[in-house]
Structures are given as C-alpha cells and as structure tokens.
Design an enzyme around this catalytic site. Structure first.
Site, short mmCIF file in Angstrom:
data_model
loop_
_atom_site.label_atom_id
_atom_site.label_comp_id
_atom_site.label_asym_id
_atom_site.label_seq_id
_atom_site.Cartn_x
_atom_site.Cartn_y
_atom_site.Cartn_z
N PHE A 121 -31.45 -20.44 -3.09
CA PHE A 121 -31.09 -19.17 -3.02
C PHE A 121 -31.20 -18.77 -4.38
O PHE A 121 -31.16 -17.30 -4.61
CB PHE A 121 -29.81 -18.76 -2.39
CG PHE A 121 -28.87 -19.75 -2.61
CD1 PHE A 121 -28.04 -19.72 -3.97
CD2 PHE A 121 -28.66 -20.96 -1.84
CE1 PHE A 121 -26.85 -20.56 -4.28
CE2 PHE A 121 -27.19 -21.74 -2.02
CZ PHE A 121 -26.78 -21.85 -3.34
N GLY A 135 -33.63 -15.89 -5.89
CA GLY A 135 -33.50 -14.25 -5.88
C GLY A 135 -32.18 -13.94 -5.74
O GLY A 135 -31.82 -12.73 -5.72
N HIS A 136 -31.06 -14.63 -6.20
CA HIS A 136 -29.61 -14.26 -6.23
C HIS A 136 -29.19 -14.93 -7.37
O HIS A 136 -28.41 -15.73 -7.49
CB HIS A 136 -28.95 -14.81 -5.11
CG HIS A 136 -27.78 -14.15 -4.89
ND1 HIS A 136 -26.26 -14.38 -5.31
CD2 HIS A 136 -27.41 -13.16 -4.16
CE1 HIS A 136 -25.47 -13.62 -4.93
NE2 HIS A 136 -26.23 -12.73 -4.09
N PHE A 137 -29.35 -14.14 -8.52
CA PHE A 137 -30.33 -13.06 -8.84
C PHE A 137 -31.12 -13.56 -10.01
O PHE A 137 -30.64 -14.32 -10.90
CB PHE A 137 -29.56 -11.99 -9.73
CG PHE A 137 -28.44 -11.38 -8.36
CD1 PHE A 137 -29.04 -10.52 -7.47
CD2 PHE A 137 -27.05 -11.67 -8.42
CE1 PHE A 137 -28.10 -9.90 -6.57
CE2 PHE A 137 -26.29 -11.18 -7.49
CZ PHE A 137 -26.81 -10.15 -6.51
N ILE A 197 -26.20 -16.33 -9.46
CA ILE A 197 -24.78 -16.34 -9.08
C ILE A 197 -24.83 -17.01 -7.48
O ILE A 197 -25.54 -16.48 -6.51
CB ILE A 197 -24.05 -14.94 -8.95
CG1 ILE A 197 -24.04 -14.45 -10.40
CG2 ILE A 197 -22.81 -14.90 -8.29
CD1 ILE A 197 -23.72 -13.05 -10.62
#
Length: 150
Positions: free
Chosen positions: A49, A52-54, A59
């Site tokens: 993840f 894309g985060h971020f 985070i």
C-alpha cells in the site's frame, strides 16, 4: 503455545484466517487469557500500500492500524473465550472512539496492546492502543463477534 505467553507467526497463522498482505500481527509478545495481549507489527517500506499511500510521503493507512488492532483483539478472543468450532470465525463487528495521534511510517515498530473488557453472547469487547516508540499512534474500543462462516 510457547511457555512464556508469546506466540510466534506459526501460532498466529493457526488462530487467524488472514494471510499476506492482510496479516498485520507479526508476533505476540505477551498475553494473559481473559485480560490483555501485547503484539508487534513491523512496518516495512515493502508493504504494497505504500506505493499509493502516499507517493514520496509513505504513511501507514489509519484503517490498517485499526485492522492490526482488531487482529490482536481476535487473537485475544480466540485465546480467552475457548476453542471455536471448525466453521467459526471472529469477525470485526464494531469500533468506537477511534483516535489517531501520530503517523506510522516505514521503519516503525508498532506495538499493539489490547485489553479484554467483556464477552457476552459471542461478542467480545476490547480496548486497544497502537504505540510507536512509546507514543500513542491510535486508540479505540473494538468488538469482535464469534460467528459461523458464511
């Protein structure tokens, strides 16, 4: 089970149905059935993840902090309430009072602490906190329900 109230990954896999990339408890450090559980989630930049985060500012998603706490709650419930039937699971049923206090980032070691409050009619209520370096990252009350698989 280990003699000193720890659970290694093999024992966690026996208790939880979650698998990569959604198994969010790496090890149980200590627990007392019907009372509390303390576990660890090592946060790696390799988690899928983080792409894309971020981008540029990774985070750990807050909802996954809650999921890690819920998995710790499920382990405590499994160890406290008794053996489940082969077709039963604990489902994440509710969350109350969730608060996020600090971000969790790659390289952090998240300590998950859950305290058993009560169990009634197959529903366990626990209070949970996730900490990094002794600081609270997230806190909430959670419920998990013992139900037959659908």
């Amino acid at each position: 089970m280990s003699d000193n109230h720890t659970l290694h990954i093999e024992e966690i896999l026996d208790l939880l149905p979650h698998r990569y990339p959604f198994l969010l408890v790496d090890r149980v450090l200590d627990f007392e059935e019907g009372k509390f559980l303390r576990a660890v989630k090592n946060v790696s930049f390799n988690e899928p993840f983080f792409q894309g985060h971020f981008p540029g500012k990774p985070i750990f998603p807050g909802v996954l902090i809650l999921e890690a706490m819920a998995q710790a709650t499920g382990i405590l419930a499994f160890r406290s309430v008794g053996k489940l039937e082969p077709n039963e699971l604990y489902y994440f049923a509710a969350i109350d009072g969730a608060r996020f206090k600090r971000p969790v980032v790659p390289g952090d070691q998240m300590i998950l602490e859950v305290e058993f409050i009560k169990e009634r009619r197959g529903v366990a209520r626990c209070r949970g906190v996730a900490k990094v370096d002794g600081e609270i990252a997230c806190e909430a009350e959670m419920m998990c329900a013992r139900r037959r698989e659908v």
